[in-house]
Write a protein that holds these residues in place. Structure first.
Motif, PDB file in Angstrom:
ATOM      1  N   GLY A  35       0.819  -1.216   0.000  1.00  0.00           N
ATOM      2  CA  GLY A  35       0.000   0.000   0.000  1.00  0.00           C
ATOM      3  C   GLY A  35       0.845   1.256   0.000  1.00  0.00           C
ATOM      4  O   GLY A  35       0.507   2.240  -0.662  1.00  0.00           O
ATOM      5  N   VAL A  36       1.947   1.237   0.740  1.00  0.00           N
ATOM      6  CA  VAL A  36       2.854   2.392   0.778  1.00  0.00           C
ATOM      7  C   VAL A  36       3.467   2.636  -0.604  1.00  0.00           C
ATOM      8  O   VAL A  36       3.572   3.787  -1.061  1.00  0.00           O
ATOM      9  N   VAL A  37       3.861   1.560  -1.274  1.00  0.00           N
ATOM     10  CA  VAL A  37       4.429   1.684  -2.622  1.00  0.00           C
ATOM     11  C   VAL A  37       3.402   2.274  -3.587  1.00  0.00           C
ATOM     12  O   VAL A  37       3.711   3.167  -4.386  1.00  0.00           O
ATOM     13  N   ALA A  38       2.152   1.793  -3.514  1.00  0.00           N
ATOM     14  CA  ALA A  38       1.091   2.315  -4.378  1.00  0.00           C
ATOM     15  C   ALA A  38       0.829   3.789  -4.095  1.00  0.00           C
ATOM     16  O   ALA A  38       0.655   4.594  -5.023  1.00  0.00           O
ATOM     17  N   ALA A  39       0.820   4.163  -2.811  1.00  0.00           N
ATOM     18  CA  ALA A  39       0.604   5.568  -2.441  1.00  0.00           C
ATOM     19  C   ALA A  39       1.754   6.447  -2.936  1.00  0.00           C
ATOM     20  O   ALA A  39       1.535   7.574  -3.399  1.00  0.00           O
ATOM     21  N   PHE A  40       2.980   5.935  -2.861  1.00  0.00           N
ATOM     22  CA  PHE A  40       4.136   6.691  -3.337  1.00  0.00           C
ATOM     23  C   PHE A  40       4.036   6.914  -4.853  1.00  0.00           C
ATOM     24  O   PHE A  40       4.392   7.989  -5.350  1.00  0.00           O
ATOM     25  N   ALA A  41       3.532   5.915  -5.585  1.00  0.00           N
ATOM     26  CA  ALA A  41       3.367   6.055  -7.037  1.00  0.00           C
ATOM     27  C   ALA A  41       2.372   7.155  -7.362  1.00  0.00           C
ATOM     28  O   ALA A  41       2.598   7.972  -8.264  1.00  0.00           O
ATOM     29  N   VAL A  42       1.261   7.204  -6.617  1.00  0.00           N
ATOM     30  CA  VAL A  42       0.265   8.261  -6.822  1.00  0.00           C
ATOM     31  C   VAL A  42       0.860   9.627  -6.505  1.00  0.00           C
ATOM     32  O   VAL A  42       0.619  10.613  -7.217  1.00  0.00           O
ATOM     33  N   LEU A  43       1.648   9.702  -5.442  1.00  0.00           N
ATOM     34  CA  LEU A  43       2.286  10.958  -5.059  1.00  0.00           C
ATOM     35  C   LEU A  43       3.226  11.448  -6.159  1.00  0.00           C
ATOM     36  O   LEU A  43       3.222  12.641  -6.522  1.00  0.00           O
ATOM     37  N   MET A  44       4.022  10.553  -6.731  1.00  0.00           N
ATOM     38  CA  MET A  44       4.952  10.926  -7.793  1.00  0.00           C
ATOM     39  C   MET A  44       4.209  11.348  -9.057  1.00  0.00           C
ATOM     40  O   MET A  44       4.638  12.267  -9.768  1.00  0.00           O
ATOM     41  N   ILE A  45       3.092  10.682  -9.360  1.00  0.00           N
ATOM     42  CA  ILE A  45       2.274  11.081 -10.503  1.00  0.00           C
ATOM     43  C   ILE A  45       1.782  12.514 -10.327  1.00  0.00           C
ATOM     44  O   ILE A  45       1.813  13.324 -11.263  1.00  0.00           O
ATOM     45  N   SER A  46       1.343  12.844  -9.128  1.00  0.00           N
ATOM     46  CA  SER A  46       0.823  14.185  -8.858  1.00  0.00           C
ATOM     47  C   SER A  46       1.919  15.240  -8.906  1.00  0.00           C
ATOM     48  O   SER A  46       1.717  16.339  -9.441  1.00  0.00           O
ATOM     49  N   ILE A  47       3.091  14.914  -8.360  1.00  0.00           N
ATOM     50  CA  ILE A  47       4.195  15.873  -8.307  1.00  0.00           C
ATOM     51  C   ILE A  47       4.690  16.213  -9.710  1.00  0.00           C
ATOM     52  O   ILE A  47       5.057  17.370  -9.999  1.00  0.00           O
ATOM     53  N   THR A  48       4.696  15.227 -10.610  1.00  0.00           N
ATOM     54  CA  THR A  48       5.241  15.437 -11.961  1.00  0.00           C
ATOM     55  C   THR A  48       4.168  15.819 -12.976  1.00  0.00           C
ATOM     56  O   THR A  48       4.420  15.765 -14.187  1.00  0.00           O
ATOM     57  N   SER A  49       2.982  16.221 -12.517  1.00  0.00           N
ATOM     58  CA  SER A  49       1.885  16.542 -13.434  1.00  0.00           C
ATOM     59  C   SER A  49       1.691  18.018 -13.758  1.00  0.00           C
ATOM     60  O   SER A  49       0.919  18.315 -14.676  1.00  0.00           O
ATOM     61  N   PRO A  50       2.289  18.974 -13.041  1.00  0.00           N
ATOM     62  CA  PRO A  50       2.058  20.387 -13.377  1.00  0.00           C
ATOM     63  C   PRO A  50       2.384  20.711 -14.825  1.00  0.00           C
ATOM     64  O   PRO A  50       3.230  20.071 -15.446  1.00  0.00           O
ATOM     65  N   PHE A  52       3.982  23.121 -16.258  1.00  0.00           N
ATOM     66  CA  PHE A  52       5.324  23.569 -16.635  1.00  0.00           C
ATOM     67  C   PHE A  52       6.273  22.380 -16.832  1.00  0.00           C
ATOM     68  O   PHE A  52       7.201  22.449 -17.642  1.00  0.00           O
ATOM     69  N   ILE A  53       6.015  21.277 -16.130  1.00  0.00           N
ATOM     70  CA  ILE A  53       6.825  20.068 -16.337  1.00  0.00           C
ATOM     71  C   ILE A  53       6.432  19.399 -17.654  1.00  0.00           C
ATOM     72  O   ILE A  53       7.291  18.971 -18.425  1.00  0.00           O
ATOM     73  N   ARG A  54       5.137  19.317 -17.912  1.00  0.00           N
ATOM     74  CA  ARG A  54       4.679  18.694 -19.161  1.00  0.00           C
ATOM     75  C   ARG A  54       5.188  19.457 -20.377  1.00  0.00           C
ATOM     76  O   ARG A  54       5.535  18.858 -21.400  1.00  0.00           O
ATOM     77  N   ARG A  55       5.209  20.776 -20.289  1.00  0.00           N
ATOM     78  CA  ARG A  55       5.629  21.582 -21.439  1.00  0.00           C
ATOM     79  C   ARG A  55       7.140  21.551 -21.639  1.00  0.00           C
ATOM     80  O   ARG A  55       7.630  21.540 -22.766  1.00  0.00           O
ATOM     81  N   ALA A  56       7.892  21.538 -20.551  1.00  0.00           N
ATOM     82  CA  ALA A  56       9.356  21.604 -20.657  1.00  0.00           C
ATOM     83  C   ALA A  56       9.991  20.237 -20.896  1.00  0.00           C
ATOM     84  O   ALA A  56      10.957  20.115 -21.654  1.00  0.00           O
ATOM     85  N   TRP A  57       9.447  19.187 -20.270  1.00  0.00           N
ATOM     86  CA  TRP A  57      10.031  17.845 -20.389  1.00  0.00           C
ATOM     87  C   TRP A  57       8.906  16.843 -20.611  1.00  0.00           C
ATOM     88  O   TRP A  57       8.589  16.029 -19.729  1.00  0.00           O
ATOM     89  N   TYR A  58       8.299  16.883 -21.781  1.00  0.00           N
ATOM     90  CA  TYR A  58       7.109  16.061 -22.028  1.00  0.00           C
ATOM     91  C   TYR A  58       7.410  14.570 -21.915  1.00  0.00           C
ATOM     92  O   TYR A  58       6.643  13.819 -21.306  1.00  0.00           O
ATOM     93  N   GLU A  59       8.532  14.111 -22.495  1.00  0.00           N
ATOM     94  CA  GLU A  59       8.859  12.679 -22.439  1.00  0.00           C
ATOM     95  C   GLU A  59       9.140  12.247 -21.001  1.00  0.00           C
ATOM     96  O   GLU A  59       8.774  11.148 -20.589  1.00  0.00           O
ATOM     97  N   ALA A  60       9.808  13.143 -20.236  1.00  0.00           N
ATOM     98  CA  ALA A  60      10.089  12.841 -18.831  1.00  0.00           C
ATOM     99  C   ALA A  60       8.804  12.789 -18.014  1.00  0.00           C
ATOM    100  O   ALA A  60       8.758  12.161 -16.951  1.00  0.00           O
ATOM    101  N   PHE A  61       7.759  13.436 -18.507  1.00  0.00           N
ATOM    102  CA  PHE A  61       6.452  13.377 -17.848  1.00  0.00           C
ATOM    103  C   PHE A  61       5.663  12.145 -18.297  1.00  0.00           C
ATOM    104  O   PHE A  61       5.111  11.412 -17.468  1.00  0.00           O
ATOM    105  N   PHE A  62       5.631  11.877 -19.592  1.00  0.00           N
ATOM    106  CA  PHE A  62       4.722  10.883 -20.160  1.00  0.00           C
ATOM    107  C   PHE A  62       5.119   9.447 -19.809  1.00  0.00           C
ATOM    108  O   PHE A  62       4.322   8.687 -19.249  1.00  0.00           O
TER     109      PHE A  62
END
Length: 213
Positions: A35-50, A52-62
């Protein structure tokens, strides 16, 4: 999703923290670790979703998002059996949708015409190409949509979103590419060279403007 995951986690941590021994024992149990691993994955998805990240580093986001999404589903299912049902249904629908889009999106279409306007960093590339027939039959083209576009001769794996500029009633689609980053710069340079890209791959259309003014 992040809010629900945090509420779920905090709720149980508060309950278990009343007994320190029980808290330590809980965090040593496999299903809690999952459960902790799954929660950490959701947290990382949220952190890398703004944006400015999608526009500057799209592949690093996708691509990390795809991996984190898989981690969330797998470890969420290991965390609790009830999650497995929802994960299987959700992933099944997601997989079917992407299989169809992958099949039709990877079928290249011949570019009808290209035109570069402007000078230096103010250049604008106009690209026209035929509509995907299966999307046309289902009347999927609407005003204000966008699609993901790939030029195989520039990069086999790089897909970028562009707004569709043509009318939904038109037999052709059109995108306008502005000179903004490394990818668009390379694309425009290839179009101006003696051997411009001749094929394009389309994933979409997506989105629709709200026309209830």
């Amino acid at each position: 999703l992040l809010v629900w995951v945090l509420m779920h986690s905090v709720w149980y941590i508060v309950i278990w923290s009343q007994d320190r021994v029980a808290l330590e024992r809980k965090f040593s149990e496999p299903h809690i670790i999952y459960g902790v691993v799954a929660a950490f994955a959701v947290l990382m998805i949220s952190i890398t979703s703004p944006s400015f990240i999608r526009r500057a580093w799209y592949e690093a986001f996708f691509y990390p998002h795809l991996a984190l999404f898989a981690i969330f589903l797998i470890f969420g299912a290991l965390h609790h059996q009830k999650f497995l049902i929802w994960a299987a249904v959700s992933f099944g629908l997601y997989l079917v949708d992407h299989i169809f889009r992958w099949i039709f999106g990877n079928y290249p279409q011949k570019i009808i015409s290209t035109q570069v306007r402007g000078k230096d960093d103010n250049k604008l590339l106009r690209v026209t190409f035929p509509k995907q027939q299966y999307m046309e039959k289902f009347n999927r083209y609407k005003v204000g949509q966008y699609c993901f576009v790939n030029f195989p001769s520039v990069s086999l794996l790089e897909w970028h979103p562009f707004s569709l500029c043509a009318s939904p009633r038109s037999s052709e689609l059109e995108i306008n590419v502005k000179h903004l980053g490394n990818y668009t710069k390379e694309l425009i340079e290839k179009m101006e060279s003696g051997n411009p890209p001749k094929w394009i791959r389309i994933d979409g259309p997506y989105g629709r403007l709200n026309q209830q003014w």
